[in-house]
Write an enzyme that holds these catalytic residues in place. Structure first.
Site, mmCIF file in Angstrom:
data_model
loop_
_atom_site.group_PDB
_atom_site.id
_atom_site.type_symbol
_atom_site.label_atom_id
_atom_site.label_comp_id
_atom_site.label_asym_id
_atom_site.label_seq_id
_atom_site.Cartn_x
_atom_site.Cartn_y
_atom_site.Cartn_z
ATOM 1 N N ASP A 47 0.845 -1.216 0.000
ATOM 2 C CA ASP A 47 0.000 0.000 0.000
ATOM 3 C C ASP A 47 0.872 1.255 0.000
ATOM 4 O O ASP A 47 0.508 2.262 -0.592
ATOM 5 C CB ASP A 47 -1.028 0.000 1.149
ATOM 6 N N GLU A 172 -1.425 8.064 12.899
ATOM 7 C CA GLU A 172 -0.403 7.016 13.043
ATOM 8 C C GLU A 172 0.985 7.573 12.670
ATOM 9 O O GLU A 172 1.971 7.339 13.356
ATOM 10 C CB GLU A 172 -0.786 5.855 12.136
ATOM 11 N N ASP A 184 -5.305 -0.175 5.974
ATOM 12 C CA ASP A 184 -6.100 -0.580 7.141
ATOM 13 C C ASP A 184 -7.192 0.442 7.421
ATOM 14 O O ASP A 184 -8.364 0.097 7.613
ATOM 15 C CB ASP A 184 -5.201 -0.706 8.383
HETATM 16 C C1 GLA Z 1 0.223 -2.574 8.414
HETATM 17 C C2 GLA Z 1 0.038 -1.165 7.874
HETATM 18 C C3 GLA Z 1 -0.583 -1.178 6.479
HETATM 19 C C4 GLA Z 1 0.147 -2.127 5.547
HETATM 20 C C5 GLA Z 1 0.365 -3.484 6.213
HETATM 21 C C6 GLA Z 1 1.223 -4.389 5.378
HETATM 22 O O1 GLA Z 1 -1.004 -3.202 8.657
HETATM 23 O O2 GLA Z 1 -0.794 -0.405 8.732
HETATM 24 O O3 GLA Z 1 -0.602 0.141 5.951
HETATM 25 O O4 GLA Z 1 1.349 -1.576 5.097
HETATM 26 O O5 GLA Z 1 0.961 -3.365 7.488
HETATM 27 O O6 GLA Z 1 0.592 -4.696 4.186
#
Ligand code: GLA
Length: 399
Positions: A47, A172, A184
């Protein structure tokens, strides 16, 4: 059906009763919200590389009860976590280690203020989460986005779901120092029951794909190895991808993100990334992006066996090229892959602990969980947690 959940599950009604017990006053003014966990079916660590991801919000929720106050105080309490936090709507919010989970919330409030949202009074909240903390199914994004949605709705601010996802991501980045991508927060803010979300992280265009699994179910397998993204190698991986991208650009490749390259392009350009570690990181991203495209199309075509193979290939790539799995996740995923009735399994989320998912026939679930548990405990020395998940809606108001 075995579930292996050890913590009590709270209902919204129990939360409301606990809210009145804690704060007293008028029950009718209490507003209730839910915020889901997520699994990522496929598309890991891309992402933040402009890739496509394929997550789904699931039926594990954080519940938030909120009520406006007549003064300017802000009160935070959580049924599971000790401590009560008090702030004032007129203050500037900054990260403070002593504030623990309140930092996630204050990060959201600071973002709202910077966007010109004015609070005419304070508020009090009580939360109860049925999402294991640090478990890799995004308890922190559920907190950020659920809180953001509750506050925005309660105060009538005009911000849509995509903006909520961005607020969560910025909280975050700025408060927790985790340079996460948008996946997420995006799926937690926009998710829909019965669907997975195919999100292009370059453009934020997204499509809901029906998650039709027939006789199969996604089992979430928790390593019970808790990790915080801030303590993990997450930011390091992100930095390595940026270095690989810079080498490609220096070599004349006109791209703004690694996932703009197809696997065929990568064959042509991979020699520009001569450092073997950076080369492996980039290779994972480009191959994983293609697997997401393939996964969405095989799911649409109803070919679950092919989907399972893509899950297995994704895990292998995350283990060997991206190196974010570890013994706990490898034991879970690789044991799962060998079980009768399992079409495929992989780690989900950031890795380094947290959870894996497996696609398992509904008639084989009990044997599957028992066998994987036995192997896991023998190899790791403690038990894993398992639950069979269904999709669930993104952040929502309950009353
Ligand atoms: C965490 C991060 C996401 C993504 C995943 C790995 O969950 O919050 O943004 O990068 O790791 O795919």
């Amino acid at each position: 059906m075995s579930n292996n959940l050890t913590q009590k599950e709270y209902t919204p009604e129990e939360l409301k009763a606990a809210f009145i017990k804690l704060y007293g006053g008028d029950e009718s003014a209490v507003r209730l919200y839910s915020s889901p966990a997520r699994i990522n079916i496929i598309g890991e660590h891309i992402d933040y590389n402009g890739g496509k991801v394929f997550p789904a919000s699931i039926n594990r929720y954080l519940y938030i009860a909120i009520r406006k106050r007549s003064d300017t105080k802000i009160l935070y309490n959580d049924i599971r976590f000790p401590g009560s936090y008090e702030f004032d709507v007129n203050q500037t919010f900054v990260y403070d280690k002593a504030n623990d989970y309140a930092n996630y919330l204050n990060g959201i409030l600071q973002q709202l203020k910077e966007r010109g949202c004015a609070f005419d009074c304070g508020f009090e909240i009580l939360m109860a989460s049925n999402i294991p903390a640090g478990g890799g199914i995004s308890s922190s994004s559920a907190l950020e986005c659920g809180f953001a949605y509750a506050v925005i709705d309660t105060f009538g601010f005009k911000l849509d779901r995509v903006e909520i996802a961005k607020l969560g991501q910025m909280s975050e980045h700025n408060f927790m120092n985790v340079k996460c991508g948008i996946m997420d927060q995006f799926i937690i803010a926009t998710g829909k029951k019965n669907y997975a979300g195919l999100l292009d992280c370059n453009t934020l265009e997204y499509e809901y794909v029906p998650l039709e699994l027939g006789d199969y179910r996604f089992v979430v397998m928790n390593t019970n190895k808790v990790r915080k993204l801030a303590d993990s190698k997450y930011n390091e991986r992100r930095g390595q991808c940026e270095e690989a991208l810079a080498l490609l650009q220096k070599g004349g490749v006109k791209i703004a993100a690694l996932c703009e390259l197809s696997p065929a392009d990568w064959n042509n350009y991979s020699s520009l990334v001569s450092d073997p570690i950076l080369n492996k990181r980039a290779r994972h991203c480009i191959a994983e992006n293609q697997r997401v495209i393939d996964a969405a199309s095989v799911l649409k075509a109803g070919d679950l066996s092919k989907l399972g193979q893509l899950l297995n290939a994704s895990h292998k790539s995350l283990k060997e090229d991206y190196e974010v799995t570890g013994i706990e996740l490898d034991t879970l995923a690789e044991t799962a892959q060998k079980q009768e009735g399992c079409l495929g399994a992989r780690m989900t989320g950031a890795g380094f602990g947290g959870c894996a998912i497996a696609l398992v026939h509904k008639d084989k679930l009990d044997a599957f969980i028992e066998n994987v548990q036995t192997a896991y405990e023998a190899a790791i020395g403690y038990k894993a947690g398992f639950f069979v998940c269904e999709t669930g809606d993104g952040v929502a108001k309950l009353n």
